[in-house]
Design a protein around this motif. Sequence first.
Motif, PDB file in Angstrom:
ATOM      1  N   UNK A 741      -5.128 -11.946   4.130  1.00 39.59           N
ATOM      2  CA  UNK A 741      -5.555 -11.953   2.723  1.00 39.59           C
ATOM      3  C   UNK A 741      -5.533 -10.555   2.122  1.00 39.59           C
ATOM      4  N   UNK A 742      -6.616 -10.202   1.442  1.00 39.39           N
ATOM      5  CA  UNK A 742      -6.653  -8.923   0.733  1.00 39.39           C
ATOM      6  C   UNK A 742      -6.927  -7.754   1.660  1.00 39.39           C
ATOM      7  N   UNK A 743      -7.041  -8.016   2.974  1.00 35.52           N
ATOM      8  CA  UNK A 743      -7.045  -6.906   3.930  1.00 35.52           C
ATOM      9  C   UNK A 743      -5.699  -6.187   3.901  1.00 35.52           C
ATOM     10  N   UNK A 744      -4.677  -6.921   3.545  1.00 34.14           N
ATOM     11  CA  UNK A 744      -3.336  -6.347   3.440  1.00 34.14           C
ATOM     12  C   UNK A 744      -3.266  -5.534   2.140  1.00 34.14           C
ATOM     13  N   UNK A 745      -2.820  -4.281   2.180  1.00 36.37           N
ATOM     14  CA  UNK A 745      -2.709  -3.479   0.946  1.00 36.37           C
ATOM     15  C   UNK A 745      -1.853  -4.185  -0.099  1.00 36.37           C
ATOM     16  N   UNK A 746      -2.220  -4.057  -1.372  1.00 34.18           N
ATOM     17  CA  UNK A 746      -1.500  -4.740  -2.447  1.00 34.18           C
ATOM     18  C   UNK A 746      -0.030  -4.340  -2.477  1.00 34.18           C
ATOM     19  N   UNK A 747       0.257  -3.056  -2.255  1.00 35.46           N
ATOM     20  CA  UNK A 747       1.653  -2.609  -2.277  1.00 35.46           C
ATOM     21  C   UNK A 747       2.468  -3.353  -1.227  1.00 35.46           C
ATOM     22  N   UNK A 748       1.881  -3.575  -0.045  1.00 35.72           N
ATOM     23  CA  UNK A 748       2.588  -4.286   1.019  1.00 35.72           C
ATOM     24  C   UNK A 748       2.767  -5.751   0.661  1.00 35.72           C
ATOM     25  N   UNK A 749       1.762  -6.374   0.020  1.00 34.97           N
ATOM     26  CA  UNK A 749       1.879  -7.775  -0.386  1.00 34.97           C
ATOM     27  C   UNK A 749       2.982  -7.954  -1.432  1.00 34.97           C
ATOM     28  N   UNK A 750       3.087  -6.998  -2.360  1.00 39.68           N
ATOM     29  CA  UNK A 750       4.144  -7.047  -3.374  1.00 39.68           C
ATOM     30  C   UNK A 750       5.508  -6.914  -2.707  1.00 39.68           C
ATOM     31  N   UNK A 751       5.628  -5.923  -1.807  1.00 35.70           N
ATOM     32  CA  UNK A 751       6.923  -5.660  -1.200  1.00 35.70           C
ATOM     33  C   UNK A 751       7.368  -6.814  -0.299  1.00 35.70           C
ATOM     34  N   UNK A 752       6.428  -7.483   0.390  1.00 34.31           N
ATOM     35  CA  UNK A 752       6.794  -8.569   1.300  1.00 34.31           C
ATOM     36  C   UNK A 752       7.592  -9.645   0.576  1.00 34.31           C
ATOM     37  N   UNK A 753       7.190  -9.991  -0.642  1.00 34.54           N
ATOM     38  CA  UNK A 753       7.908 -11.002  -1.429  1.00 34.54           C
ATOM     39  C   UNK A 753       9.284 -10.483  -1.822  1.00 34.54           C
ATOM     40  N   UNK A 754       9.322  -9.237  -2.314  1.00 30.00           N
ATOM     41  CA  UNK A 754      10.586  -8.649  -2.755  1.00 30.00           C
ATOM     42  C   UNK A 754      11.569  -8.541  -1.588  1.00 30.00           C
TER      43      UNK A 754
END
Length: 808
Positions: A741-754
């Motif tokens: 969940x939000x333990x993952x940094x937002x930048x990493x969550x954005x990049x994972x989709x891209x």
Amino acid sequence: MVRRKASVFVLWVILAGGVFGLAFYQADSPTAKAYALPQMQATTAPPQRDQSRRVLRVGGDQSYPPYEYLNNGVPTGFNVDLIRAVAAEMGYEVEITLGPWSEVRQGLLDGKYDLLMGMVPTSEREKDYDFSIPYTFITFDLFVPTRSSVRSLEDLKDQAIVVQAGGLMQEYLREEGFPGEVILVQDIVNALRLVNEEAYPAALLNRLQGQFLIRELGLTNIRRVGLDVQSRKYCIAVQDGNKELLAGLNEGLYLVSSSGKLGEIQEQWFGVYEQPPSAGYRPLLIGLAVIGGMLLITGGLSWSLSRQVEKRTRELKQSEEKYRLLVENASEGVVVSCGDELVFANRAAAAITGYPVEELIGIKIAQLVHPDDYLMVMDRYRRRLRGEDVPAYYAFRLVNRERQVRWVQVHAVVIEWDGKPATLDMFVDITEQRRAEEQVQRQLRHLAALRAVDMAITASLDLTNTLRVVLEQATVQAGADAASVLLLEDESQELVFAAGQGFRRGVDGRIRVRLGEGFAGQAALKRRAIRVANFDAGGDLFWTPERIRQEGFVSYLGLPLISKDQVKGVLEIFHRSEWNTDPAWMNFVEALADQAAIAIDNAQLLKNLKTANQDLILAYDDTITGWARALELRDGNTEGHSQRVAELAVELAAAMGLRGDILTHIRRGAILHDIGKMAIPDSILKKSSGLTDEEWQVMKMHPVYSYNLLSQIEFLRPALDIPYAHHERWDGSGYPRGLKGEEIPLAARIFAVVDVWDALTDDRMYRPAWKPEEALAYIRSLSGTQFDPRVVEAFCALIEKRFRAGAA
């Protein structure tokens, strides 16, 4: 006959007494004792006057009379009148709020107020506040019951003493280690009443304040000891670091002091506690009255004392001659004004005015008094004759026979002259004193101007703003009609126009002057001031006779701007009338030029530093891109991948509301997201078939290798989120740390989709690219398991927006 002689005798006695009284007044008058603002080192200038007349929020103590207190809910007192006068000079309105002292002090720290009207500076207070130049002193004294034997603090070492909570005396007793009990009260009124009722043996208070309240409250069982416990400077306080407001307040205090307004306010509030200068002459006045009475009695009985009349007449004539001789030879001017003309004048008056005595007698007052002061002088003259209370001592300007302006200090009293009301005016020439005062005030204004430039340099490295302040001070304080600054370009060695003020037709910003050409070029090349006293002798290549005529300039001064032995430019000063410089004026403009040179040097250093820093950042980014390109060449299957995902990740982050440096870090992290694969063997990285479990374990280590590599580089630490965490999954099943969940940094969550989108929509050797609709559906199917649902929603909206734009 005896009556007339007796009256004349009394007049000459008053004349003589008045002459000596004027001298005594100059030496010991309350007005002469009015506190003068001290000279100080360069202060700021002040902030610029706010044409919209912004409001200053002013705080003060509700119970600190006569300085500041509430009178039926209305702020009143010496400080209130002073701050209004200072604000008026600054062009500000004031909003005054009075409350408990401890609360208003905290209110200034919290930003509730812009300033506090009065506070005594201490080393402890200077940690939180900045203070203006002092405008008066306050002295603290002991107040005790009338019959008390207390004479000092030593007498109270085993007893209690009352002080105001949060006040200076509380700090003083603490620092001195006072052994007795300290009773804290919120206001001075309670302190005085407690001592008056003998509830406590003493209170340590402001002397003037205590006297004021004892009188106002009608307290009869309390007196002051007469012990000067402390005498401290009293200043306006602002929040620590508010240099701009402080500079404006200092300038306002200078102007209020130089205009005499400060002395008037001090006399209004504190004059009641000063001994009138004439008090020492009470015995003389009583004696004069007795003599006059005796002479009148003698005159009344003269009809029966004919023999004594002649004797008394001779004696009176001798006395009259003696006092006439005294007045005639006095060093002070003495005149009698009756109606609108002079009816008597002595030799000193003739010397001061330049008119012979015979011409002074009968001369009109309007002929002597300066036109700008005439209405004030006549108004006071008429009001004095009507018996109104007007100042007996005041200064104004005379115009002498040579039409020169002279300042005089006058002491005027009402007398009777030939049965008509008149005034006896005794005066001295104070022209040199006034000139000295004006010189001091001019120096103070110059210091304030230099401080304003210094504050502009300190507060901002914006060269345009600093040069504007320099030019404003040059035109206002240096009396210039116009001024400009030319900067020297290092490469071309030419002077270029940077800023100007006061020109009627404006100045072409494209002006370029070579070293040695024109007045400015000579000033820069010769590294010394170039002065043209009269443009009639001709101009230069730029200031042609036609341009000089259009601007109306008469004289010119060019000053080289030199910092660290390097010429930075030229300050030009223009006058539209003849300008006679003096050493003090030259010192000021040279100091102004030095300040301008420092400002230019600082701005150029900052510019060079920014350029070097930008070059370094570009070099870093080029290096990062080179690393990513090297990895793609090694992989052979992902060419252009890093650049594409970096651009799309930044676009998605911006669409989600991220701004500033975070976007830069996302771009760098995206470019380097697989840099850890540099540590993966080719046998695994380039394997065309599926990986074994052991090989997958090795492959899953590449985020850790990325972290180990990049964390050693401080510049790239903010970009670590993507290389280290882009394989983490929303449901916690990712690697290498199993974040959820939000333990993952937002930048990493954005990049994972891209990253998945680019991988699916790009041709690989083991499969062709997916259609965008298929890839988008696949990503939606993983929302809430592999991907952050909020990121998926934002990404889908972004891609669909692209589809619509492409279709259009």
